[in-house]
Write a protein that holds these residues in place. Structure first.
Motif, mmCIF file in Angstrom:
data_model
loop_
_atom_site.group_PDB
_atom_site.id
_atom_site.type_symbol
_atom_site.label_atom_id
_atom_site.label_comp_id
_atom_site.label_asym_id
_atom_site.label_seq_id
_atom_site.Cartn_x
_atom_site.Cartn_y
_atom_site.Cartn_z
ATOM 1 N N VAL A 20 -10.566 20.215 -46.228
ATOM 2 C CA VAL A 20 -9.831 19.217 -45.448
ATOM 3 C C VAL A 20 -9.269 18.101 -46.323
ATOM 4 O O VAL A 20 -8.111 17.694 -46.169
ATOM 5 C CB VAL A 20 -10.738 18.642 -44.349
ATOM 6 C CG1 VAL A 20 -10.098 17.419 -43.691
ATOM 7 C CG2 VAL A 20 -11.049 19.710 -43.305
ATOM 8 N N ASP A 21 -10.073 17.578 -47.243
ATOM 9 C CA ASP A 21 -9.641 16.453 -48.062
ATOM 10 C C ASP A 21 -8.440 16.844 -48.921
ATOM 11 O O ASP A 21 -8.504 17.790 -49.710
ATOM 12 C CB ASP A 21 -10.791 15.992 -48.959
ATOM 13 C CG ASP A 21 -10.460 14.723 -49.728
ATOM 14 O OD1 ASP A 21 -10.002 13.754 -49.105
ATOM 15 O OD2 ASP A 21 -10.666 14.707 -50.961
ATOM 16 N N GLY A 22 -7.348 16.138 -48.740
ATOM 17 C CA GLY A 22 -6.120 16.442 -49.471
ATOM 18 C C GLY A 22 -5.191 17.418 -48.764
ATOM 19 O O GLY A 22 -4.121 17.742 -49.287
ATOM 20 N N SER A 23 -5.577 17.893 -47.590
ATOM 21 C CA SER A 23 -4.725 18.820 -46.832
ATOM 22 C C SER A 23 -3.575 18.049 -46.173
ATOM 23 O O SER A 23 -3.502 16.823 -46.238
ATOM 24 C CB SER A 23 -5.546 19.559 -45.777
ATOM 25 O OG SER A 23 -6.073 18.651 -44.819
ATOM 26 N N TRP A 24 -2.674 18.796 -45.536
ATOM 27 C CA TRP A 24 -1.491 18.198 -44.907
ATOM 28 C C TRP A 24 -1.440 18.560 -43.429
ATOM 29 O O TRP A 24 -1.844 19.648 -43.033
ATOM 30 C CB TRP A 24 -0.215 18.691 -45.584
ATOM 31 C CG TRP A 24 -0.080 18.262 -47.007
ATOM 32 C CD1 TRP A 24 -0.551 18.914 -48.108
ATOM 33 C CD2 TRP A 24 0.560 17.080 -47.490
ATOM 34 N NE1 TRP A 24 -0.241 18.208 -49.252
ATOM 35 C CE2 TRP A 24 0.456 17.085 -48.893
ATOM 36 C CE3 TRP A 24 1.231 16.021 -46.861
ATOM 37 C CZ2 TRP A 24 0.973 16.070 -49.691
ATOM 38 C CZ3 TRP A 24 1.753 15.006 -47.655
ATOM 39 C CH2 TRP A 24 1.623 15.037 -49.048
ATOM 40 N N LEU A 25 -0.909 17.631 -42.633
ATOM 41 C CA LEU A 25 -0.632 17.874 -41.226
ATOM 42 C C LEU A 25 0.831 17.541 -40.948
ATOM 43 O O LEU A 25 1.274 16.416 -41.201
ATOM 44 C CB LEU A 25 -1.508 17.001 -40.327
ATOM 45 C CG LEU A 25 -2.952 17.426 -40.080
ATOM 46 C CD1 LEU A 25 -3.700 16.311 -39.349
ATOM 47 C CD2 LEU A 25 -3.015 18.722 -39.277
ATOM 48 N N ASP A 26 1.594 18.525 -40.449
ATOM 49 C CA ASP A 26 2.942 18.236 -39.967
ATOM 50 C C ASP A 26 2.841 17.493 -38.640
ATOM 51 O O ASP A 26 1.902 17.704 -37.861
ATOM 52 C CB ASP A 26 3.730 19.532 -39.769
ATOM 53 C CG ASP A 26 4.051 20.225 -41.083
ATOM 54 O OD1 ASP A 26 4.106 19.531 -42.119
ATOM 55 O OD2 ASP A 26 4.229 21.461 -41.069
ATOM 56 N N PHE A 27 3.814 16.637 -38.355
ATOM 57 C CA PHE A 27 3.768 15.885 -37.109
ATOM 58 C C PHE A 27 3.850 16.808 -35.892
ATOM 59 O O PHE A 27 3.312 16.490 -34.830
ATOM 60 C CB PHE A 27 4.898 14.858 -37.071
ATOM 61 C CG PHE A 27 4.610 13.604 -37.878
ATOM 62 C CD1 PHE A 27 3.586 13.578 -38.812
ATOM 63 C CD2 PHE A 27 5.371 12.467 -37.701
ATOM 64 C CE1 PHE A 27 3.317 12.442 -39.561
ATOM 65 C CE2 PHE A 27 5.120 11.322 -38.443
ATOM 66 C CZ PHE A 27 4.097 11.309 -39.372
ATOM 67 N N THR A 28 4.513 17.943 -36.043
ATOM 68 C CA THR A 28 4.545 18.898 -34.927
ATOM 69 C C THR A 28 3.139 19.413 -34.633
ATOM 70 O O THR A 28 2.779 19.617 -33.463
ATOM 71 C CB THR A 28 5.475 20.073 -35.249
ATOM 72 O OG1 THR A 28 5.105 20.633 -36.518
ATOM 73 C CG2 THR A 28 6.922 19.630 -35.287
ATOM 74 N N ASP A 29 2.325 19.607 -35.696
ATOM 75 C CA ASP A 29 0.924 20.013 -35.501
ATOM 76 C C ASP A 29 0.123 18.901 -34.838
ATOM 77 O O ASP A 29 -0.707 19.155 -33.951
ATOM 78 C CB ASP A 29 0.278 20.372 -36.843
ATOM 79 C CG ASP A 29 0.890 21.609 -37.474
ATOM 80 O OD1 ASP A 29 1.193 22.558 -36.729
ATOM 81 O OD2 ASP A 29 1.053 21.621 -38.706
ATOM 82 N N VAL A 30 0.371 17.667 -35.265
ATOM 83 C CA VAL A 30 -0.344 16.526 -34.684
ATOM 84 C C VAL A 30 -0.114 16.461 -33.179
ATOM 85 O O VAL A 30 -1.058 16.366 -32.382
ATOM 86 C CB VAL A 30 0.100 15.207 -35.349
ATOM 87 C CG1 VAL A 30 -0.416 13.999 -34.556
ATOM 88 C CG2 VAL A 30 -0.393 15.138 -36.788
ATOM 89 N N VAL A 31 1.142 16.527 -32.771
ATOM 90 C CA VAL A 31 1.467 16.419 -31.346
ATOM 91 C C VAL A 31 0.944 17.623 -30.573
ATOM 92 O O VAL A 31 0.330 17.480 -29.503
ATOM 93 C CB VAL A 31 2.990 16.265 -31.153
ATOM 94 C CG1 VAL A 31 3.351 16.304 -29.668
ATOM 95 C CG2 VAL A 31 3.475 14.963 -31.786
ATOM 96 N N GLY A 32 1.160 18.828 -31.107
ATOM 97 C CA GLY A 32 0.714 20.031 -30.404
ATOM 98 C C GLY A 32 -0.791 20.075 -30.230
ATOM 99 O O GLY A 32 -1.306 20.333 -29.123
#
Length: 338
Positions: free
Chosen positions: A248-260
């Motif tokens: 998890v540490d250093g991973s990425w989240l796209d905003f589309t993933d955040v909202v979904g």
């Protein structure tokens, strides 16, 4: 021994963070890469439960926190800690009896805790997370969604001088305080959207002051989040069978993933969220509030993706203690020279 002295030499370092939701301890020793963790402890104590409504720490919450801090005291003793700093944040800042509880803790356990202000809290989070920032993008939004408040920092990279914290804001919106107000079982969509709107309204003045959106449009801004909310969403996105900090540490989240992911979790009830391996029963009533705060941040500053940091105040404290010891040793060496 009262756990307030930093000691001398390299030794063993420890940091304690008593937050609104969780009590966390980290014990480490210096290593070539920075430090090596030798012990850690984390327990959800919900110290800030009902503080927003009553203005005081509840008796049951103080008992839970005191029990966790007694465990920490035993670990400090067993590990022979020589350099220690402990801090308390929003719950103790806000509660009328916060300082009295800190005095009680020291009397009962020997652990001295500082009630730090919001700027210090942001600086400690920044110190631990800075290595994850990319200097090729010269501006950054750093946020930490806590139990009782959310800290946000606006950062600028000054070339060889490195990253500089331009300004910070602390919102009295956290996962515990929002869950107390809006509930943590089945959260109606209207309540979820009210949380998002409230946070967005509180961010508006900070945006107006710094015009961050203009820098985002120019492609100059990155975003970094450190909190249980973003690490949980990352763990779910990665489909981890159990939470694993290394992934998890250093991973990425796209905003589309955040909202979904946020809206999917908000549509579940407590039991449905508790069944998720990266959430569990202890946090199932808090995660939707965190998602709403996060969505408001993403709406206000549409960077497009954010980097996830599973690190925070404890790591920042450890690094600060080590830097202080190193500086003292250098000074002593200079004074000893003929």
């Amino acid at each position: 021994m009262a756990w307030r002295e930093y000691g001398a030499g390299t030794g063993t370092f420890a940091a304690l963070d008593l937050g609104t939701n969780t009590c966390r301890l980290l014990v480490a020793r210096p290593a070539w890469s920075g430090f090596r963790v030798v012990d850690a402890f984390s327990r959800i104590v919900r110290l800030g439960e009902r503080v927003a409504a009553t203005g005081e720490l509840a008796v049951e919450a103080m008992e839970r926190a005191a029990d966790a801090l007694a465990v920490c005291a035993r670990k400090l003793e067993r590990r022979g800690v020589t350099h220690f700093r402990g801090v308390a944040t929003e719950a103790c800042r806000k509660a009328r009896n916060g300082a009295a509880f800190i005095d009680r803790v020291e009397n009962e356990t020997g652990i001295h805790l500082e009630i730090i202000d919001t700027r210090q809290e942001a600086e400690l989070a920044f110190a631990s997370c800075a290595p994850l920032l990319d200097p090729r993008q010269p501006r950054a939004v750093l946020f930490d969604i806590g139990g009782g408040s959310t800290e946000i920092a606006w950062l600028v990279h000054d070339g060889r001088a490195g990253w500089r914290m331009v300004d910070t804001i602390s919102l009295e919106c956290g996962v515990v305080s929002f869950a107390d107000r809006f509930g943590g079982d089945s959260v109606p969509q209207a309540d979820y959207l009210r949380m998002v709107a409230e946070v967005a309204d509180r961010l508006a003045a900070f945006e107006l002051k710094h015009r961050i959106a203009q820098h985002i449009a120019a492609g100059d801004v990155q975003m970094l989040g450190t909190s249980g909310t973003v690490t949980t969403l990352s763990g779910i996105k990665l489909d981890l069978p159990r939470y694993d900090r290394r992934g998890v540490d250093g991973s990425w989240l796209d905003f589309t993933d955040v909202v979904g992911l946020s809206h999917a979790l908000a549509a579940l009830d407590f039991a449905g969220r508790a069944a998720k391996p990266c959430i569990g029963a202890e946090r199932a009533d808090l995660v939707v509030a965190g998602c709403a705060i996060l969505e408001a941040i993403c709406r206000t500053w549409p960077v497009g993706r954010l980097r996830v940091a599973d690190r925070g105040l404890r790591e920042g404290i450890i690094l600060g203690l080590m830097e202080a010891v190193s500086a003292n040793r250098s000074r002593d060496t200079d004074l000893a020279r003929p």
